[in-house]
Design an enzyme around this catalytic site. Structure first.
Site, PDB file in Angstrom:
ATOM      1  N   ASN A  10       0.847  -1.686   0.271  1.00  0.00           N
ATOM      2  CA  ASN A  10       0.205  -0.054  -0.005  1.00  0.00           C
ATOM      3  C   ASN A  10       0.629   1.271  -0.080  1.00  0.00           C
ATOM      4  O   ASN A  10       1.088   2.069  -0.668  1.00  0.00           O
ATOM      5  CB  ASN A  10      -0.950  -0.343   1.038  1.00  0.00           C
ATOM      6  N   ASP A  11       1.335   1.587   0.910  1.00  0.00           N
ATOM      7  CA  ASP A  11       1.948   2.703   1.012  1.00  0.00           C
ATOM      8  C   ASP A  11       3.156   2.624   0.557  1.00  0.00           C
ATOM      9  O   ASP A  11       3.708   4.244  -0.190  1.00  0.00           O
ATOM     10  CB  ASP A  11       2.552   2.767   2.843  1.00  0.00           C
TER      11      ASP A  11
END
Lengths: 472, 104
Positions: A395-396
């Site tokens: 994700n990040d």
């Protein structure tokens, strides 16, 4: 005297083996041998210590050695590869606690009068340091273990004035330490000793509290470093060089790993440790770089269609791959893609997962050859030539907001530029934000397709598509 | 003088540590961490001295035995886990290593 020379010579050999072992651990081809060498060093250190003339009673030593060996064996054999981060954290905590207890034992021996230190104030100081560092390492590691094993929420736990309270507790341990070192009164010394032992245990817990799951690689590396320093401090208590050398090596290696992790997130260490990052879902930044768009789902069949035509494919794994145990089916997909004529790579972000190098271990478990694993700096320049980037539970580390949106909390963190690939396929369990609580702008880009559902099941669907193609 | 010597060793070991670890590929971060974690179990040397010193105090014996046990878990677990992980890393086309993952 002869015996002392023998013991110290053996300690020198052990130290050399630790140093060589660590050096060899740094290279793929020699790593396993390096670990073995350092293990031999440890064996030598243990055996010659038994020859020490201070060691008289072997009954309890045997009990401890046998119990420890059996538990250690069980831990190492039974743990699953996906549970490796919490296992390492737990083992690390045991090391810290052992150092604390060594410090406590020396405290009671001096108190009982069986040992008279040459420099009482110095010995008292290092006992204090051993207990303090060992205690923080122990409860900190146990807390990290609970977070990683999901016994406790992985989110950062913060409250108002947290850093203030922690600072106050640290000051209190310093005060108790000073009282212990400077006071000649045995009653005061005992009280102070009990005080800072307790405080150090509480501190370990509260210091790890405000650190979110995404920052775990840094925490684990830091705790590792602390356990080394605790052993090092214990070495100062008993004036033992091998403890000082080995502990110091571990201490510095942990510091370097933490620094590497922090650099990979472009955040200073203090920010990682004290900011309570990811405590609450961050407000979606409406800054200049914000992407507006919608999530575009894709089915496994369509996904197969895209991949079938692809010549350059890169996988970007994250913690989600570990959660859904998808590493084996990922390797399977990589193989069918290669058979289909595509070139396959795996792009590994330094802080993907929950410990340094987490993804590498998982992919290795699934028999992915390590030549296919590419580091961030190597993949980004060629990302524009990639036909498909498959983001699996990351994700990040692929969020373009880090590069474009100054309002984003992760702004400035180097990412894998998956968004530059022609098509991006993101596997995700459901809608919602990741560990850091940030909306991922990558998912909204026009070239991104979302493959919802369990990553393992979704990928099995895609692989089945290739298999039926091969048969048809 | 002896204290100064200890600090001397401490300082040199610190610099050596930085030099040794500075350039490790990220693929090896996990084994490096768990391998160095095993080394931190060296505190077992102090634990052995505490457990074996027959000084008539049950506190020291109890503490020493507990410390030996914990440090030994750290040592044995640490080295074996690292070895198991490193056994998984292999080159493409290399003969598959012996199956050594009873857990999965």
């Amino acid at each position: 005297m002869n015996r002392e020379i023998l013991i110290n010579s053996a300690y020198i050999v052990a130290s050399i083996l630790f140093i060589l072992g660590l050096k060899m651990l740094g290279r793929q081809t020699t790593a396993r041998k390096g670990n073995l060498l350092s293990g031999v060093g440890m064996l030598i250190a243990i055996v010659v210590t038994l020859l020490d003339r201070h060691v008289i009673n072997f009954t309890w030593i045997t009990v401890g050695l046998v119990a420890g060996t059996l538990i250690g064996l069980a831990c190492a054999r039974l743990v699953k590869m996906t549970a490796m981060p919490e296992m390492v954290a737990l083992l690390n905590g045991f090391g810290g606690l052992a150092s604390l207890i060594v410090g406590a034992a020396e405290f009671f021996r001096i108190r009982g009068g069986t040992v008279t230190p040459e420099h009482p104030a110095f010995t008292a100081t290092v006992i204090y340091l051993t207990v303090l560092i060992g205690g923080i390492t122990f409860t900190g590691s146990v807390y990290a273990f609970c977070k990683l094993a999901e016994w406790l929420s992985g989110r950062a736990v913060t409250f108002a004035g947290q850093n203030f309270v922690n600072g106050l507790m640290l000051l209190a341990t310093v005060a108790a330490g000073a009282a212990y070192v400077l006071s000649g009164d045995p009653q005061v010394a005992l009280l102070a000793f009990g005080g800072f032992t307790l405080l150090s245990l509480v501190l370990g817990w509260t210091l790890v509290m405000p650190i979110g799951g995404g920052d775990m690689p840094v925490v684990i590396a830091m705790l590792n470093s602390l356990s080394g320093l605790a052993a090092c401090a214990a070495g100062f208590i008993i004036s033992n060089n091998v403890l000082i050398v080995a502990g110091c090596l571990v201490g510095t290696s942990g510091v370097i790993l933490s620094a590497i992790m922090c650099k990979a997130m472009n955040r200073p260490l203090a920010n990682v440790l004290f900011s309570g990052f990811g405590a609450a879902p961050a407000a979606a930044g409406a800054g200049a770089g914000t992407v507006q768009g919608e999530l575009k789902p894709i089915s496994a069949e369509d996904c197969f269609g895209v991949l079938e035509a692809a010549r350059q494919v890169v996988f970007v794994p994250g913690y989600g791959m570990a959660v859904s145990q998808a590493q084996h089916v990922v390797r399977e997909l990589a193989e069918v893609l290669e058979r289909n004529g595509a070139e396959v790579r795996f792009a590994i972000h330094p802080v993907a997962g929950r410990m340094p190098g987490h993804m590498n271990v998982l992919l290795a478990e699934a028999d992915v050859p390590y030549e296919q694993l590419v580091e961030m700096d190597a993949i980004n320049p060629v990302m524009t030539t990639m036909d498909v980037a498959i983001v699996i539970g990351a994700n990040d580390v692929v969020n373009p907001a880090a590069a474009r949106d100054p309002a984003s909390p992760i702004y400035g963190m180097p990412i894998i530029n998956a968004y530059e690939a022609r098509t991006v396929i993101c596997l995700k369990r459901g809608k919602g934000t990741g560990f850091s609580g940030l909306e991922n702008q990558l998912f909204l880009l026009p070239n991104t397709r979302m493959l919802y559902g369990d990553a393992k099941a979704s990928l099995q669907g895609v692989v089945a598509g290739f298999k039926s193609l091969a048969e048809g | 003088m002896e204290l100064i010597l200890l600090f001397f060793i401490f300082t040199l070991a610190g610099f050596l540590g930085f030099e040794l670890i500075a350039k490790v590929p990220s693929q090896l971060h996990t084994p490096l961490m768990s391998g160095s974690n095993a080394i931190s179990g060296i505190t077992i040397v102090g634990a052995l001295v505490a457990a074996g010193a027959d000084d008539g105090s049950w506190i020291t014996t109890v503490l020493g035995t507990a410390a030996v046990t914990l440090a030994m878990i750290n040592v044995v677990g640490g080295y074996l886990v690292t070895d198991r992980m490193l056994g998984l890393f292999k080159k493409k086309g290399a003969a598959p290593a012996k199956k050594e993952d009873p857990a999965s």
